[in-house]
Design a protein around this motif. Structure first.
Motif, PDB file in Angstrom:
ATOM      1  N   UNK A  12      19.492  81.070  67.852  1.00 39.05           N
ATOM      2  CA  UNK A  12      19.035  79.695  67.686  1.00 39.05           C
ATOM      3  C   UNK A  12      17.530  79.704  67.428  1.00 39.05           C
ATOM      4  N   UNK A  13      17.123  78.953  66.413  1.00 37.14           N
ATOM      5  CA  UNK A  13      15.708  78.731  66.138  1.00 37.14           C
ATOM      6  C   UNK A  13      15.393  77.285  66.485  1.00 37.14           C
ATOM      7  N   UNK A  14      14.373  77.070  67.310  1.00 39.41           N
ATOM      8  CA  UNK A  14      14.002  75.714  67.692  1.00 39.41           C
ATOM      9  C   UNK A  14      12.487  75.607  67.778  1.00 39.41           C
ATOM     10  N   UNK A  15      11.993  74.381  67.953  1.00 41.30           N
ATOM     11  CA  UNK A  15      10.551  74.157  68.022  1.00 41.30           C
ATOM     12  C   UNK A  15       9.985  74.683  69.341  1.00 41.30           C
ATOM     13  N   UNK A  16       8.689  75.027  69.359  1.00 46.82           N
ATOM     14  CA  UNK A  16       8.053  75.469  70.602  1.00 46.82           C
ATOM     15  C   UNK A  16       8.103  74.395  71.691  1.00 46.82           C
ATOM     16  N   UNK A  17       8.049  74.822  72.951  1.00 47.43           N
ATOM     17  CA  UNK A  17       7.963  73.881  74.069  1.00 47.43           C
ATOM     18  C   UNK A  17       6.727  72.996  73.891  1.00 47.43           C
ATOM     19  N   UNK A  18       6.856  71.732  74.336  1.00 46.03           N
ATOM     20  CA  UNK A  18       5.734  70.803  74.188  1.00 46.03           C
ATOM     21  C   UNK A  18       5.433  70.103  75.506  1.00 46.03           C
ATOM     22  N   UNK A  19       4.150  69.757  75.747  1.00 43.31           N
ATOM     23  CA  UNK A  19       3.807  69.024  76.966  1.00 43.31           C
ATOM     24  C   UNK A  19       4.361  67.609  76.916  1.00 43.31           C
ATOM     25  N   UNK A  20       4.913  67.153  78.044  1.00 39.78           N
ATOM     26  CA  UNK A  20       5.480  65.806  78.111  1.00 39.78           C
ATOM     27  C   UNK A  20       5.128  65.147  79.432  1.00 39.78           C
ATOM     28  N   UNK A  21       5.191  63.823  79.419  1.00 39.50           N
ATOM     29  CA  UNK A  21       4.977  63.056  80.648  1.00 39.50           C
ATOM     30  C   UNK A  21       3.510  62.944  81.016  1.00 39.50           C
TER      31      UNK A  21
ATOM     32  N   UNK B 105      18.137  66.183  70.912  1.00 43.32           N
ATOM     33  CA  UNK B 105      19.480  65.921  71.446  1.00 43.32           C
ATOM     34  C   UNK B 105      20.532  65.809  70.347  1.00 43.32           C
ATOM     35  N   UNK B 106      20.154  65.218  69.204  1.00 36.24           N
ATOM     36  CA  UNK B 106      21.109  65.048  68.116  1.00 36.24           C
ATOM     37  C   UNK B 106      21.691  66.393  67.681  1.00 36.24           C
ATOM     38  N   UNK B 107      20.878  67.446  67.709  1.00 39.91           N
ATOM     39  CA  UNK B 107      21.337  68.769  67.288  1.00 39.91           C
ATOM     40  C   UNK B 107      22.251  69.422  68.324  1.00 39.91           C
ATOM     41  N   UNK B 108      22.148  68.993  69.580  1.00 43.40           N
ATOM     42  CA  UNK B 108      22.950  69.595  70.655  1.00 43.40           C
ATOM     43  C   UNK B 108      24.446  69.383  70.413  1.00 43.40           C
ATOM     44  N   UNK B 109      24.824  68.218  69.882  1.00 43.89           N
ATOM     45  CA  UNK B 109      26.240  67.951  69.607  1.00 43.89           C
ATOM     46  C   UNK B 109      26.815  69.043  68.696  1.00 43.89           C
ATOM     47  N   UNK B 110      26.123  69.356  67.617  1.00 46.77           N
ATOM     48  CA  UNK B 110      26.601  70.362  66.657  1.00 46.77           C
ATOM     49  C   UNK B 110      26.533  71.763  67.239  1.00 46.77           C
TER      50      UNK B 110
ATOM     51  N   UNK C  12      15.681  70.110  73.884  1.00 45.97           N
ATOM     52  CA  UNK C  12      17.079  70.099  74.339  1.00 45.97           C
ATOM     53  C   UNK C  12      17.918  71.250  73.806  1.00 45.97           C
ATOM     54  N   UNK C  13      17.723  71.630  72.550  1.00 48.61           N
ATOM     55  CA  UNK C  13      18.510  72.725  71.969  1.00 48.61           C
ATOM     56  C   UNK C  13      18.255  74.042  72.700  1.00 48.61           C
ATOM     57  N   UNK C  14      17.028  74.283  73.100  1.00 51.38           N
ATOM     58  CA  UNK C  14      16.717  75.512  73.834  1.00 51.38           C
ATOM     59  C   UNK C  14      17.442  75.533  75.179  1.00 51.38           C
ATOM     60  N   UNK C  15      17.435  74.398  75.859  1.00 53.70           N
ATOM     61  CA  UNK C  15      18.082  74.319  77.176  1.00 53.70           C
ATOM     62  C   UNK C  15      19.569  74.645  77.054  1.00 53.70           C
ATOM     63  N   UNK C  16      20.227  74.045  76.064  1.00 58.52           N
ATOM     64  CA  UNK C  16      21.666  74.260  75.895  1.00 58.52           C
ATOM     65  C   UNK C  16      21.955  75.675  75.407  1.00 58.52           C
ATOM     66  N   UNK C  17      21.137  76.195  74.500  1.00 58.33           N
ATOM     67  CA  UNK C  17      21.331  77.567  74.019  1.00 58.33           C
ATOM     68  C   UNK C  17      21.227  78.566  75.167  1.00 58.33           C
TER      69      UNK C  17
END
Length: 310
Positions: free
Chosen positions: A29-38, A10-15, A47-52
């Motif tokens: 945009x280069x970001x980390x691979x999707x990860x399992x959560x929950x 999320x911190x990167x989304x602001x920029x 978050x960066x992928x979603x916004x990109x």
């Protein structure tokens, strides 16, 4: 300027949003691979992928930056500059040297103080009243490159990790746009870091989250807010159950108590004696339960005067 943006949380989304709304072009945009959560381990995009995707910017999620495949991708994108914000991986030298104008990082501290993974949390935990953002040229060291622009923000007694994170995110977004503008116009001034003033902000571990009431109320309050809303500091109730703390306030700072960890009041929260002073726990996350106010926890008769938290 053609920008390659590298970031993940999320911190990167602001920029990312600020640069997307600037006169510059985010080519990819280069970001980390999707990860399992929950609990269901659902594969979740960062978050960066979603916004990109919302901004219709091409997204790539390489597992490594050291492959021929990524080198070819870099050549294909051919950025003028890379902007890196909490990407999560160390950039190899060939990536650092590729863009004409280098790789620029947005760091959440006033360098050279708090280099490393957890500058925001550590500043709050250490009781700092001021922190800030530094934009800097990246090199092979850990946050050791020449600085460009800095801006301070205040840390108030009511701030926690979440509020400081958001203030710094907004500050960093404005500062990175100014930085890229300065670089494009040839106005950027490189400021070497003073190694004698450098400190390190290590990644937060489980051991960092343990609440020991053998410290002052001020130190405990700073720890609680520095780790809230995640990962949260914790203690244990007399029956051994885990009790995470979401919010607190200092009840007093000077009184000395015979038994640190003893519950000395249940009025308006759970007030606990410390080695020096006392702290009132305002919000808790009991084991196996959801977040609740400490008053609701008390009403559930899960704690009593004289109980020892440890």
């Amino acid at each position: 300027m053609k920008i390659l943006f590298m970031g993940t949380p999320d911190f990167a989304v602001f920029s990312l949003r600020a640069l997307a709304n600037s006169e510059h072009e985010i080519a990819a945009v280069i970001t980390q691979p999707d990860k399992p959560k929950g609990r269901g381990y659902t594969l979740t995009p960062p978050p960066v992928k979603i916004v990109a995707n919302e901004l219709s910017i091409p997204v790539y999620q390489p597992t490594t930056l050291r492959s021929d495949e990524f080198s070819q991708l870099l050549s294909k994108i051919n950025p003028d500059i890379c902007v890196v914000v909490a990407y999560g991986k160390i950039l190899p030298e060939n990536v650092l040297k590729y863009p004409k104008y280098g790789c620029i990082n947005v760091h959440g501290s006033l360098l050279p103080e708090y280099r490393g993974a957890a500058p925001m949390q550590r500043a709050i935990i250490d009781g700092k009243t001021v922190t800030g953002i530094t934009t800097m040229y990246m090199d092979v060291g850990l946050d050791t490159g020449d600085m460009l622009l800095t801006e301070e923000i205040e840390i108030t007694d009511g701030d926690n990790f979440e509020t400081v994170h958001d203030k710094l995110g907004e500050c960093g977004a404005a500062l990175i746009v100014r930085t890229v503008n300065d670089i494009e116009k040839g106005l950027a001034v490189r400021i070497p870091q003073n190694e004698a003033l450098a400190t390190y902000a290590a990644k937060i571990t489980k051991e960092d989250c343990v609440l020991s009431f053998d410290r002052s109320a001020r130190e405990i309050h700073n720890l609680i807010r520095g780790l809230s809303p995640v990962p949260l500091s914790f203690t244990h109730t007399p029956d051994g159950k885990l009790l995470k703390i979401t919010a607190s306030r200092i009840a007093n700072e000077d009184k000395e108590y015979a038994t640190p960890g003893e519950v000395i009041s249940l009025d308006g929260g759970i007030t606990v004696a410390c080695q020096k002073g006392a702290i009132t726990l305002l919000g808790v996350l009991p084991e196996g339960k959801g977040r609740m106010s400490s008053e609701d926890f008390v009403r559930g008769r899960r704690i009593a005067l004289g109980d020892i938290l440890k």
